[in-house]
Write an enzyme that holds these catalytic residues in place. Structure first.
Site, PDB file in Angstrom:
ATOM      1  N   ASP A 128       0.839  -1.208   0.000  1.00 19.93           N
ATOM      2  CA  ASP A 128       0.000   0.000   0.000  1.00 19.93           C
ATOM      3  C   ASP A 128       0.872   1.256   0.000  1.00 19.93           C
ATOM      4  O   ASP A 128       0.362   2.373  -0.080  1.00 19.93           O
ATOM      5  CB  ASP A 128      -1.012  -0.006   1.150  1.00 19.93           C
ATOM      6  CG  ASP A 128      -0.360  -0.094   2.520  1.00 19.93           C
ATOM      7  OD1 ASP A 128       0.872  -0.217   2.597  1.00 19.93           O
ATOM      8  OD2 ASP A 128      -1.093  -0.036   3.535  1.00 19.93           O
ATOM      9  N   SER A 129       2.196   1.072   0.016  1.00 19.36           N
ATOM     10  CA  SER A 129       3.111   2.192  -0.214  1.00 19.36           C
ATOM     11  C   SER A 129       2.833   2.815  -1.581  1.00 19.36           C
ATOM     12  O   SER A 129       3.279   3.928  -1.854  1.00 19.36           O
ATOM     13  CB  SER A 129       4.567   1.722  -0.130  1.00 19.36           C
ATOM     14  OG  SER A 129       4.772   0.593  -0.955  1.00 19.36           O
ATOM     15  N   ASP A 156      -1.128  -6.097  -0.065  1.00 19.99           N
ATOM     16  CA  ASP A 156      -1.459  -5.497   1.239  1.00 19.99           C
ATOM     17  C   ASP A 156      -2.955  -5.290   1.401  1.00 19.99           C
ATOM     18  O   ASP A 156      -3.608  -4.722   0.503  1.00 19.99           O
ATOM     19  CB  ASP A 156      -0.807  -4.101   1.332  1.00 19.99           C
ATOM     20  CG  ASP A 156       0.499  -4.108   2.094  1.00 19.99           C
ATOM     21  OD1 ASP A 156       0.730  -5.028   2.897  1.00 19.99           O
ATOM     22  OD2 ASP A 156       1.292  -3.168   1.880  1.00 19.99           O
ATOM     23  N   LYS A 187      -1.059  -9.408   3.090  1.00 22.40           N
ATOM     24  CA  LYS A 187      -0.301  -8.896   4.230  1.00 22.40           C
ATOM     25  C   LYS A 187      -1.187  -7.930   5.007  1.00 22.40           C
ATOM     26  O   LYS A 187      -1.943  -7.159   4.409  1.00 22.40           O
ATOM     27  CB  LYS A 187       0.977  -8.183   3.762  1.00 22.40           C
ATOM     28  CG  LYS A 187       1.806  -7.606   4.912  1.00 22.40           C
ATOM     29  CD  LYS A 187       3.207  -7.237   4.486  1.00 22.40           C
ATOM     30  CE  LYS A 187       3.345  -5.901   3.811  1.00 22.40           C
ATOM     31  NZ  LYS A 187       2.885  -4.742   4.602  1.00 22.40           N
ATOM     32  N   GLU A 198      -1.164  -5.391   8.773  1.00 18.29           N
ATOM     33  CA  GLU A 198      -0.313  -4.790   9.799  1.00 18.29           C
ATOM     34  C   GLU A 198      -0.936  -4.925  11.183  1.00 18.29           C
ATOM     35  O   GLU A 198      -2.151  -4.829  11.329  1.00 18.29           O
ATOM     36  CB  GLU A 198      -0.123  -3.295   9.506  1.00 18.29           C
ATOM     37  CG  GLU A 198       0.575  -3.004   8.198  1.00 18.29           C
ATOM     38  CD  GLU A 198       0.765  -1.502   7.962  1.00 18.29           C
ATOM     39  OE1 GLU A 198       0.473  -0.685   8.861  1.00 18.29           O
ATOM     40  OE2 GLU A 198       1.222  -1.158   6.856  1.00 18.29           O
ATOM     41  N   GLU A 209       9.578  -4.064  10.301  1.00 18.58           N
ATOM     42  CA  GLU A 209       9.998  -2.781   9.727  1.00 18.58           C
ATOM     43  C   GLU A 209      10.560  -1.862  10.801  1.00 18.58           C
ATOM     44  O   GLU A 209       9.919  -1.613  11.838  1.00 18.58           O
ATOM     45  CB  GLU A 209       8.789  -2.113   9.033  1.00 18.58           C
ATOM     46  CG  GLU A 209       9.150  -0.768   8.401  1.00 18.58           C
ATOM     47  CD  GLU A 209       8.145  -0.271   7.378  1.00 18.58           C
ATOM     48  OE1 GLU A 209       7.156  -0.968   7.101  1.00 18.58           O
ATOM     49  OE2 GLU A 209       8.369   0.829   6.846  1.00 18.58           O
TER      50      GLU A 209
HETATM   51  O1  KIV Z   1       3.588  -1.125   1.609  1.00 18.00           O
HETATM   52  C1  KIV Z   1       4.768  -1.503   1.559  1.00 18.00           C
HETATM   53  O2  KIV Z   1       5.506  -1.236   0.621  1.00 18.00           O
HETATM   54  C2  KIV Z   1       5.275  -2.299   2.661  1.00 18.00           C
HETATM   55  C3  KIV Z   1       6.735  -2.593   2.680  1.00 18.00           C
HETATM   56  C4  KIV Z   1       7.483  -1.397   3.088  1.00 18.00           C
HETATM   57  C5  KIV Z   1       7.051  -3.754   3.534  1.00 18.00           C
HETATM   58  O3  KIV Z   1       4.534  -2.676   3.518  1.00 18.00           O
END
Ligand code: KIV
Length: 291
Positions: free
Chosen positions: A66-67, A109, A138, A140, A207
């Site tokens: 989600d970056s 994510d 993924k 968090e 992280e």
């Molecule tokens: O969203 C993302 O790119 C991430 C990585 C930094 C692990 O969660």
């Protein structure tokens, strides 16, 4: 307009320097790499073409992170990324991998707001990303996610957990800061990591935590491969944001990021160097991570 020929081998030109085609990266192969101590490589990918290049470069896992909210959409944080947006980018990356018969393991994510409400909401969101082409989702968070992780994995969806700096909660954390520095938060992180493994998480992103803590967590987990970012060299694998490691940023890069384009002949070369340096243990250097 693409033709059948370029559909078949868009990166064929790299074949002269490429290793033999690899087998598909599966959960079993990741577990095997973890057990043998072979470092696992992961990069973010947000579009079809970069996904194909990263696959050709031998990156084990691609993360539709989600970056992308910050990297592709220009947002200030990942908080504004929606499930629809994640689905769109996941489909693009999955299509890119299919076009080149890619073998990388594809993770997506769950964005902020798509899994916090209930485990049923989390399952619905995870299903949407799996149907978009992801092979693992993924999410968090620590203890409060354990029940959700168990619920999702029991229903056949592989899960990667994420502890330490969790960017979706940046406002609660007070910024993008190192986590787990004091004894109490380090102990809680270790406890959460064990619980997430027991709940079925097969991977765990750590992280921005001290290298010593990441190494300790990694040593404790035998069924869950830790993937570090700004967490030193002691994790089972490493992940970086693609644009960061190519040296292109909107802001200042984090201290732990290496620019792999420096001295590289091409983007694929830079990605291959990332793979080699992670696999041989020369990236990252703990000195750079001495939080
Ligand atoms: O969203 C993302 O790119 C991430 C990585 C930094 C692990 O969660």
């Amino acid at each position: 307009m693409s033709t059948a020929a370029d559909t078949a081998a868009p990166y064929g030109a790299a074949a002269a320097t490429s290793p033999a085609p690899r087998k598909a990266v599966t959960l079993a192969r990741i577990a095997d790499m973890h057990a043998r101590g072979e470092k696992i490589t992961m990069l973010t990918a947000y579009d079809a073409t970069f996904a194909a290049v990263a696959d050709a470069a031998g990156v084990d896992c691609l993360l539709v992170g989600d970056s992308l909210g910050m990297v592709c959409q220009g947002l200030d944080s990942t908080v504004g990324v929606s499930l629809d947006v994640m689905r769109h980018y996941t489909e693009s990356v999955a299509r890119g991998l299919r076009r080149v018969q890619g073998t990388a393991w594809l993770i997506a994510d769950l964005p902020f707001g798509s899994y916090q409400e209930s485990r049923e909401q989390a399952l619905r969101s995870a299903t949407a990303l799996m149907q978009a082409g992801a092979q693992m989702i993924k999410l968090e968070g620590g203890g409060w996610t354990v029940d959700t992780v168990r619920f999702i994995t029991e229903r056949g969806i592989p899960v990667c957990a994420h502890l330490g700096l969790t960017p979706q909660t940046v406002h609660a954390l007070g910024g993008y800061r190192v986590q787990g520095r004091d004894e109490a938060t380090a102990a809680r992180l270790c406890q959460d990591a064990r619980a997430l493994q027991d709940a079925g998480a097969a991977m765990l992103v750590l992280e921005m935590v001290p290298a010593k803590l990441a190494r300790a967590v990694t040593a404790e987990l035998t069924r869950c491969a830790t993937i570090g970012i700004g967490a030193g060299s002691g994790t089972a694998g490493q992940v970086l944001v693609l644009h960061d490691m190519l040296g292109i940023h909107l802001g200042k890069p984090a201290r732990f990021v290496r620019n792999f384009m420096a001295g590289a002949e091409s983007i694929e070369h830079a990605l291959r160097t990332f793979v080699h340096t992670v696999k041989d243990g020369s990236f990252p250097e703990d000195a750079v991570h001495a939080w």
